[in-house]
Design a protein around this motif. Structure first.
Motif, PDB file in Angstrom:
ATOM      1  N   MET A  66      -0.295  19.917  41.596  1.00  0.00           N
ATOM      2  CA  MET A  66      -1.491  19.609  42.370  1.00  0.00           C
ATOM      3  C   MET A  66      -1.139  19.561  43.857  1.00  0.00           C
ATOM      4  O   MET A  66      -0.057  19.098  44.236  1.00  0.00           O
ATOM      5  N   LEU A  67      -2.064  20.022  44.682  1.00  0.00           N
ATOM      6  CA  LEU A  67      -1.925  19.903  46.130  1.00  0.00           C
ATOM      7  C   LEU A  67      -2.832  18.783  46.621  1.00  0.00           C
ATOM      8  O   LEU A  67      -3.894  18.539  46.052  1.00  0.00           O
ATOM      9  N   LEU A  68      -2.431  18.122  47.668  1.00  0.00           N
ATOM     10  CA  LEU A  68      -3.282  17.121  48.311  1.00  0.00           C
ATOM     11  C   LEU A  68      -4.069  17.830  49.411  1.00  0.00           C
ATOM     12  O   LEU A  68      -3.486  18.430  50.314  1.00  0.00           O
ATOM     13  N   ARG A  69      -5.395  17.782  49.319  1.00  0.00           N
ATOM     14  CA  ARG A  69      -6.237  18.557  50.219  1.00  0.00           C
ATOM     15  C   ARG A  69      -7.040  17.661  51.149  1.00  0.00           C
ATOM     16  O   ARG A  69      -7.413  16.535  50.805  1.00  0.00           O
ATOM     17  N   ARG A  70      -7.331  18.192  52.302  1.00  0.00           N
ATOM     18  CA  ARG A  70      -8.168  17.505  53.284  1.00  0.00           C
ATOM     19  C   ARG A  70      -9.622  17.907  53.047  1.00  0.00           C
ATOM     20  O   ARG A  70      -9.945  19.095  53.009  1.00  0.00           O
ATOM     21  N   ARG A  71     -10.501  16.938  52.867  1.00  0.00           N
ATOM     22  CA  ARG A  71     -11.912  17.240  52.643  1.00  0.00           C
ATOM     23  C   ARG A  71     -12.654  17.297  53.971  1.00  0.00           C
ATOM     24  O   ARG A  71     -12.693  16.343  54.727  1.00  0.00           O
ATOM     25  N   VAL A  72     -13.246  18.454  54.246  1.00  0.00           N
ATOM     26  CA  VAL A  72     -14.161  18.606  55.373  1.00  0.00           C
ATOM     27  C   VAL A  72     -15.397  19.334  54.852  1.00  0.00           C
ATOM     28  O   VAL A  72     -15.309  20.467  54.384  1.00  0.00           O
ATOM     29  N   SER A  73     -16.538  18.666  54.882  1.00  0.00           N
ATOM     30  CA  SER A  73     -17.803  19.275  54.487  1.00  0.00           C
ATOM     31  C   SER A  73     -18.801  19.052  55.617  1.00  0.00           C
ATOM     32  O   SER A  73     -18.988  17.916  56.050  1.00  0.00           O
ATOM     33  N   ARG A  74     -19.405  20.125  56.070  1.00  0.00           N
ATOM     34  CA  ARG A  74     -20.381  19.991  57.148  1.00  0.00           C
ATOM     35  C   ARG A  74     -21.682  20.720  56.798  1.00  0.00           C
ATOM     36  O   ARG A  74     -21.734  21.529  55.872  1.00  0.00           O
ATOM     37  N   ILE A  75     -22.702  20.395  57.554  1.00  0.00           N
ATOM     38  CA  ILE A  75     -24.014  21.024  57.419  1.00  0.00           C
ATOM     39  C   ILE A  75     -24.168  22.051  58.533  1.00  0.00           C
ATOM     40  O   ILE A  75     -23.838  21.776  59.693  1.00  0.00           O
ATOM     41  N   TYR A  76     -24.642  23.232  58.176  1.00  0.00           N
ATOM     42  CA  TYR A  76     -24.946  24.267  59.172  1.00  0.00           C
ATOM     43  C   TYR A  76     -26.462  24.329  59.311  1.00  0.00           C
ATOM     44  O   TYR A  76     -27.174  24.749  58.397  1.00  0.00           O
ATOM     45  N   TYR A  77     -26.955  23.887  60.477  1.00  0.00           N
ATOM     46  CA  TYR A  77     -28.387  23.738  60.701  1.00  0.00           C
ATOM     47  C   TYR A  77     -28.686  24.059  62.170  1.00  0.00           C
ATOM     48  O   TYR A  77     -27.982  23.593  63.066  1.00  0.00           O
ATOM     49  N   LEU A  78     -29.693  24.879  62.386  1.00  0.00           N
ATOM     50  CA  LEU A  78     -30.037  25.334  63.743  1.00  0.00           C
ATOM     51  C   LEU A  78     -28.838  26.049  64.376  1.00  0.00           C
ATOM     52  O   LEU A  78     -28.632  25.983  65.582  1.00  0.00           O
ATOM     53  N   LYS A  79     -28.026  26.696  63.527  1.00  0.00           N
ATOM     54  CA  LYS A  79     -26.814  27.405  63.940  1.00  0.00           C
ATOM     55  C   LYS A  79     -25.812  26.484  64.629  1.00  0.00           C
ATOM     56  O   LYS A  79     -25.038  26.895  65.493  1.00  0.00           O
ATOM     57  N   LYS A  80     -25.830  25.230  64.214  1.00  0.00           N
ATOM     58  CA  LYS A  80     -24.894  24.231  64.720  1.00  0.00           C
ATOM     59  C   LYS A  80     -24.320  23.466  63.535  1.00  0.00           C
ATOM     60  O   LYS A  80     -24.906  23.435  62.456  1.00  0.00           O
ATOM     61  N   PHE A  81     -23.165  22.845  63.739  1.00  0.00           N
ATOM     62  CA  PHE A  81     -22.526  22.065  62.690  1.00  0.00           C
ATOM     63  C   PHE A  81     -22.869  20.581  62.826  1.00  0.00           C
ATOM     64  O   PHE A  81     -22.805  20.005  63.909  1.00  0.00           O
ATOM     65  N   PHE A  82     -23.208  19.969  61.680  1.00  0.00           N
ATOM     66  CA  PHE A  82     -23.398  18.528  61.582  1.00  0.00           C
ATOM     67  C   PHE A  82     -22.490  18.020  60.469  1.00  0.00           C
ATOM     68  O   PHE A  82     -22.292  18.690  59.455  1.00  0.00           O
ATOM     69  N   ASP A  83     -21.960  16.826  60.648  1.00  0.00           N
ATOM     70  CA  ASP A  83     -21.122  16.249  59.605  1.00  0.00           C
ATOM     71  C   ASP A  83     -21.937  16.031  58.340  1.00  0.00           C
ATOM     72  O   ASP A  83     -23.140  15.761  58.392  1.00  0.00           O
ATOM     73  N   TYR A  84     -21.274  16.162  57.194  1.00  0.00           N
ATOM     74  CA  TYR A  84     -21.877  15.752  55.936  1.00  0.00           C
ATOM     75  C   TYR A  84     -20.991  14.699  55.294  1.00  0.00           C
ATOM     76  O   TYR A  84     -19.797  14.937  55.090  1.00  0.00           O
ATOM     77  N   PRO A  85     -21.550  13.528  54.934  1.00  0.00           N
ATOM     78  CA  PRO A  85     -22.905  13.088  55.237  1.00  0.00           C
ATOM     79  C   PRO A  85     -23.130  12.972  56.748  1.00  0.00           C
ATOM     80  O   PRO A  85     -22.167  12.868  57.509  1.00  0.00           O
ATOM     81  N   VAL A  86     -24.395  12.993  57.153  1.00  0.00           N
ATOM     82  CA  VAL A  86     -24.734  12.964  58.570  1.00  0.00           C
ATOM     83  C   VAL A  86     -24.099  11.741  59.227  1.00  0.00           C
ATOM     84  O   VAL A  86     -24.249  10.613  58.757  1.00  0.00           O
ATOM     85  N   SER A  87     -23.340  11.972  60.302  1.00  0.00           N
ATOM     86  CA  SER A  87     -22.655  10.889  60.995  1.00  0.00           C
ATOM     87  C   SER A  87     -23.424  10.510  62.260  1.00  0.00           C
ATOM     88  O   SER A  87     -24.425  11.132  62.604  1.00  0.00           O
ATOM     89  N   LEU A  88     -22.926   9.481  62.927  1.00  0.00           N
ATOM     90  CA  LEU A  88     -23.542   9.051  64.187  1.00  0.00           C
ATOM     91  C   LEU A  88     -22.638   9.369  65.370  1.00  0.00           C
ATOM     92  O   LEU A  88     -22.650   8.672  66.378  1.00  0.00           O
ATOM     93  N   LYS A  89     -21.856  10.444  65.245  1.00  0.00           N
ATOM     94  CA  LYS A  89     -20.976  10.847  66.334  1.00  0.00           C
ATOM     95  C   LYS A  89     -21.794  11.377  67.507  1.00  0.00           C
ATOM     96  O   LYS A  89     -22.917  11.876  67.326  1.00  0.00           O
ATOM     97  N   PRO A  90     -21.236  11.320  68.742  1.00  0.00           N
ATOM     98  CA  PRO A  90     -21.942  11.871  69.903  1.00  0.00           C
ATOM     99  C   PRO A  90     -22.336  13.333  69.709  1.00  0.00           C
ATOM    100  O   PRO A  90     -23.416  13.754  70.129  1.00  0.00           O
ATOM    101  N   GLU A  91     -21.470  14.108  69.015  1.00  0.00           N
ATOM    102  CA  GLU A  91     -21.787  15.509  68.781  1.00  0.00           C
ATOM    103  C   GLU A  91     -23.053  15.658  67.948  1.00  0.00           C
ATOM    104  O   GLU A  91     -23.880  16.545  68.196  1.00  0.00           O
ATOM    105  N   THR A  92     -23.212  14.775  66.953  1.00  0.00           N
ATOM    106  CA  THR A  92     -24.408  14.817  66.113  1.00  0.00           C
ATOM    107  C   THR A  92     -25.652  14.558  66.950  1.00  0.00           C
ATOM    108  O   THR A  92     -26.669  15.260  66.818  1.00  0.00           O
TER     109      THR A  92
END
Length: 523
Positions: free
Chosen positions: A109-135
């Protein structure tokens, strides 16, 4: 010689093979697995195409149940200190310090880094939706304010949860629901969230809400990050384990282990009839290349769809209402398009280090309303061993949700692939001239749905529970949208009942219905 107990398992997916693996350890039991398809792993199979591999739907190996984590480790070990800080980046192949080197062994088994994002309005949002300044920048001032006030309103005025729409609005507020849940949910299920049961949210995103996200942001700096993430809502986990060659690699290994212990695993061998006498299954009729044959059994564990199970029963009176409910149980079918590309147009603008600037995502949820594709997988980031030339090529999976017999399902492969490529180009993710290879894969009954006769399912399960030696396990076996670990737990509970370790058959149906069951039981 002592006569062994004959147990038949229908289906070589996670539930069926878990049951077979557990029973194969028992010297008094003889187990045979019959799988209708030519593949091992069910929806968790790995499809091979021209040296590249496809994970159908994406399978993170993560559970809050210690026994399941240990079960996986027994089959494919992950050794060493499993901390994010201990991961070494070696040609984009993440290895665990002190663990087995994947270059020298396949069973790892490999240990993997989970990154899942939302592609909306041709921009990336964190999934689940975060409260980061970028969001907040991507949403803009007006939408941010609406989302904030909408959430406050949801906190003060809770809706009665009659539907999945109510479930989401109560946890995120109506504006965020409209932006990030409504269209995508309808794309996945083909039904508006107001027509879907709140049960789905209760199973899949139990503890997820805006409040949970804020709490995670505040407490994260004070937490030690490790593979043990029991206190983390499943949608918020940051890492998971993953077989070197995808999920099918693990289940193929399990099938081999079952055979080594004397069990039998047959593929392309569907069960056509289940013979019942009194309150017991006595045999099944299976079909292979040589025709049909009858196999006797003392116990039957079934992970086949409930509608097919009811239709296969013979020798027992079935109430007409039970037949009708089962025959009309709804499912969602699934199409994956694998694309081999020279590159993606979208670039890595995160702080995460990747090979050749590739985006770090495992999954991307496509929320753009003008395309039908629902999700993208970047297989390079699941495991570099999934990609024949991971350094110079990008291997992605485009996921579509449909119904068997609809326009998407019936489209010819070549036309569908052209359609899919056009969609990704339309939303700015690829340039069509960078496509080097493509394949289309269709999967029936991938997702049990929560509408229609689902709400009368108790009449079907009540009837089936009256057959003493029949055990319904797994996602389709219970018509429940379980994660892989929950499907495995249904199998483990069934085996315990068969071997006398438990006298509570109802425990099989309780898996993933009580949050306490799978989040706290192992403590």
């Amino acid at each position: 010689m002592e006569t062994k107990t004959q147990t038949i398992v229908i289906g070589a997916g996670p539930a069926g093979l878990t049951a077979a693996y557990e029973l194969a350890q028992k010297t008094a039991h003889s187990v045979s697995v019959f799988e209708a398809s030519p593949d091992i792993g069910g929806i968790a199979k790995t499809v091979r195409h021209n040296g590249n591999r496809i994970d159908i739907g994406g399978h993170r190996f993560f559970s809050k149940n210690d026994s399941i984590m240990q079960w996986w480790n027994n089959v494919m070990p992950l050794q060493g200190a499993p901390s994010i800080d201990d991961i070494l980046l070696h040609n984009n192949k993440e290895l665990v310090s002190g663990g087995p080197d994947p270059e020298k062994t396949d069973r790892v088994m490999l240990l993997r880094r989970r990154v899942s994002r939302i592609y909306y309005l041709k921009k990336f949002f964190d999934y689940p939706v975060s409260l980061k300044p970028e969001t907040l920048r991507n949403m803009g001032f007006s939408k941010t304010m609406k989302a904030g006030f909408g959430y406050l309103r949801a906190c003060l005025c809770k809706r009665k949860e009659n539907s999945l729409e109510d479930f989401y609005i109560n946890r995120f507020g109506k504006p965020l629901y409209k932006m990030f849940f409504e269209n995508y949910t309808e794309k996945v299920w083909g039904v508006h969230p107001s027509k879907l049961g709140a049960d789905w949210g209760s199973q899949r995103v139990k503890g997820l809400s805006l409040t949970a996200i804020v709490k995670d942001i505040v407490t994260k700096p004070f937490k030690k990050r490790s593979v043990d993430q029991k206190e983390v809502e499943t949608s918020l986990i940051e890492q998971f384990i993953y077989p070197k060659y995808g999920p099918g690699h693990l289940w193929e290994t399990v099938a081999d282990d079952v055979r080594k212990k004397g069990g039998e695993v047959y593929t392309a061998c569907p069960v056509k009839k289940i013979n019942v006498q009194g309150r017991k299954v006595v045999s099944v009729v299976v079909e292979d290349e040589n025709g049909q044959r009858e196999a006797p059994c003392d116990y039957l564990l079934s992970s086949m769809p409930l509608k097919d199970l009811i239709a296969a029963l013979s020798g027992i009176d079935i109430d007409g209402e039970v037949k009708e409910i089962a025959a009309n149980l709804p499912y969602r079918d699934f199409i994956t398009v694998g694309l081999l590309l020279d590159k993606l147009l979208i670039k890595n603008k995160t702080k995460l280090k990747t090979w050749n600037g590739l985006i770090p995502d495992t999954w991307i949820y496509v929320q753009e309303p003008d395309v039908k594709v629902g999700r993208l997988q970047v297989f390079n980031n699941w495991s570099p061993y999934m990609v024949n030339d991971f350094k110079d090529k990008v291997w992605i999976g485009m996921e579509y949700f449909c119904n068997e017999g609809d326009d998407l399902w019936n489209m010819q492969d070549e036309a569908f692939i052209a359609f899919a490529v056009d969609e990704l180009a339309k939303i700015g993710i690829i340039d069509k001239k960078d496509v080097r290879d493509a394949v289309r894969i269709k999967v029936k009954k991938a997702y049990p749905s929560y509408f229609g006769t689902y709400y009368q399912l108790d009449k079907v399960t009540g009837f089936l529970n009256g057959i003493d030696n029949l055990y319904c396990i797994g996602r389709n076996g219970q018509h429940r949208y379980n994660n892989m670990d929950h499907s495995m737990l249904t199998a483990i509970e069934a085996v315990k009942h068969i071997t006398g370790e438990s006298n509570d058959k109802s425990a099989i149906w309780q898996v993933n219905t009580e949050q306490e069951y799978h989040e706290r039981k192992s403590k």
